[in-house]
Design a protein around this motif. Structure first.
Motif, mmCIF file in Angstrom:
data_model
loop_
_atom_site.group_PDB
_atom_site.id
_atom_site.type_symbol
_atom_site.label_atom_id
_atom_site.label_comp_id
_atom_site.label_asym_id
_atom_site.label_seq_id
_atom_site.Cartn_x
_atom_site.Cartn_y
_atom_site.Cartn_z
ATOM 1 N N LEU A 155 0.345 4.168 -2.737
ATOM 2 C CA LEU A 155 -0.040 5.518 -2.328
ATOM 3 C C LEU A 155 1.057 6.547 -2.551
ATOM 4 O O LEU A 155 0.828 7.750 -2.341
ATOM 5 C CB LEU A 155 -0.424 5.510 -0.841
ATOM 6 C CG LEU A 155 -1.689 4.731 -0.477
ATOM 7 C CD1 LEU A 155 -1.813 4.592 1.030
ATOM 8 C CD2 LEU A 155 -2.929 5.412 -1.049
ATOM 9 N N TRP B 139 0.818 -1.201 0.000
ATOM 10 C CA TRP B 139 0.000 0.000 0.000
ATOM 11 C C TRP B 139 0.858 1.260 0.000
ATOM 12 O O TRP B 139 0.474 2.267 -0.589
ATOM 13 C CB TRP B 139 -0.930 0.003 1.216
ATOM 14 C CG TRP B 139 -2.238 -0.676 0.946
ATOM 15 C CD1 TRP B 139 -2.626 -1.923 1.331
ATOM 16 C CD2 TRP B 139 -3.325 -0.131 0.201
ATOM 17 N NE1 TRP B 139 -3.880 -2.192 0.867
ATOM 18 C CE2 TRP B 139 -4.343 -1.103 0.180
ATOM 19 C CE3 TRP B 139 -3.542 1.078 -0.449
ATOM 20 C CZ2 TRP B 139 -5.559 -0.901 -0.468
ATOM 21 C CZ3 TRP B 139 -4.751 1.293 -1.090
ATOM 22 C CH2 TRP B 139 -5.745 0.309 -1.104
ATOM 23 N N GLY C 131 -4.199 11.224 -5.237
ATOM 24 C CA GLY C 131 -4.416 10.312 -4.127
ATOM 25 C C GLY C 131 -4.176 10.982 -2.786
ATOM 26 O O GLY C 131 -3.697 12.125 -2.712
ATOM 27 N N VAL D 64 -2.218 4.547 -7.390
ATOM 28 C CA VAL D 64 -3.402 5.332 -7.038
ATOM 29 C C VAL D 64 -3.403 6.657 -7.797
ATOM 30 O O VAL D 64 -4.406 7.044 -8.421
ATOM 31 C CB VAL D 64 -3.464 5.569 -5.517
ATOM 32 C CG1 VAL D 64 -4.609 6.522 -5.167
ATOM 33 C CG2 VAL D 64 -3.622 4.239 -4.776
ATOM 34 N N ALA E 288 -4.452 7.777 4.565
ATOM 35 C CA ALA E 288 -3.772 6.562 4.122
ATOM 36 C C ALA E 288 -3.764 5.506 5.223
ATOM 37 O O ALA E 288 -3.928 4.311 4.951
ATOM 38 C CB ALA E 288 -2.344 6.894 3.702
ATOM 39 N N VAL F 17 2.753 4.358 6.467
ATOM 40 C CA VAL F 17 1.973 5.235 5.577
ATOM 41 C C VAL F 17 1.391 6.449 6.298
ATOM 42 O O VAL F 17 0.718 7.258 5.664
ATOM 43 C CB VAL F 17 0.815 4.456 4.909
ATOM 44 C CG1 VAL F 17 1.349 3.306 4.077
ATOM 45 C CG2 VAL F 17 -0.184 3.950 5.952
#
Length: 299
Positions: free
Chosen positions: A148, A144, A165, A154, A172, A248
């Motif tokens: 991201l 992810w 994004g 994304v 996130a 994130v």
């Protein structure tokens, strides 16, 4: 001959023991549960007791050593320091947001699995829900992070329509935690809906109720304990998470990050223990509130 006599005595003792256990079912139950209960008390409740006890200790500012003297300074610091209050509120908000998102996503999926899909397809759908749990937590979190990132998939997908994004931050974090804990919401709801008799849905339709009215008046009230059961998992796991936030979350911190910081860099174990009691107390209160809904029977 001595060996034969020893074998006879062993068989005789085994028969007497078997007869005693047969006559005293409660004794059988005690012998069956004594080892797990001892492990629970020593390993789990004992660890929580040590955690609570050490939260009332302090750390010497000069030597960094733990001072084992009773004090409430750590809890006073948590209640009076603005940054700690903000982190607690932020952690609660993230956990609540993840829980709501998981409910919204999980309910239609669980309903389809329990009431629409065929028996054969249902098995494969359960396998599909469980499959992400076999992958490493870190692998999924870093995947992810790559999606991201500024040049991730994304932004690549949103760029043709002029959008960007969320990047790294609380949004996130909520997205990643929702993805990670979604199976823990789907499975309890699926189990609850699977026990829902199809005759109730048919009766609702025969009485002229629309599909939406059936869901609101029949399905949701009966599935509510299962939803609450799933929320126990998603809420508690999100409340104590700190790895996804580090990967994130950008510069944001949750309770787990503060605990990890005080255990590592700050070397303040008593303050870390005091911080760790916060999610424990929150979950105890939450469990007491949901106990009357019957949600614990769906776990």
């Amino acid at each position: 001959m001595p060996a034969d006599r020893e074998a006879v005595r062993t068989r005789s003792f085994a028969r007497r023991l078997s007869a005693t256990l047969h006559r005293h079912p409660r004794l059988r139950l005690v012998l069956l549960l004594v080892v797990p209960l001892v492990c629970l008390v020593v390993a789990y409740l004992g660890a929580l007791g040590v955690l609570l006890l050490s939260s009332f200790w302090s750390t010497d500012a000069f030597t960094g050593q733990v001072v084992k003297e009773f004090t409430t300074d750590n809890f006073h610091r948590l209640l009076t320091t603005d940054v700690y209050r903000r982190v607690v509120v932020r952690s609660l908000g993230v956990a609540a947001a993840v829980t709501v998102i998981c409910v919204v996503l999980a309910f239609p999926m669980a309903f389809y699995m329990a009431k629409v899909a065929s028996v054969r397809s249902r098995r494969w759908l359960v396998v599909a829900v469980l499959t992400p749990l076999w992958a490493s937590y870190l692998v999924k979190a870093y995947a992810w992070r790559g999606m991201l990132a500024g040049d991730g998939v994304v932004n690549w997908a949103l760029d043709p329509i002029g959008l960007r994004g969320p990047g790294f931050g609380l949004t996130a974090t909520v997205i990643v935690l929702s993805y990670l804990w979604l199976p823990f919401m789907i499975l309890p709801i699926y189990a609850g809906l699977e026990r829902l008799p199809d005759s109730l849905l048919e009766a609702s339709g025969d009485l002229g109720a629309s599909a939406g009215r059936t869901v609101r008046s029949v399905v949701l009230p009966l599935a509510y304990p299962a939803v609450v059961a799933g929320s126990i998992f998603t809420f508690s796991l999100s409340l104590g998470d700190y790895i996804a936030v580090q990967i994130v979350g950008g510069k944001n911190q949750l309770i787990g990050n503060l605990i990890q910081t005080n255990v590592g860099a700050a070397n303040n174990l008593p303050l870390a223990a005091a911080l760790a009691t916060v999610p424990v107390l929150i979950m105890v209160v939450y469990l007491l509130l949901v106990r009357r809904t019957g949600a614990l029977d769906n776990l």
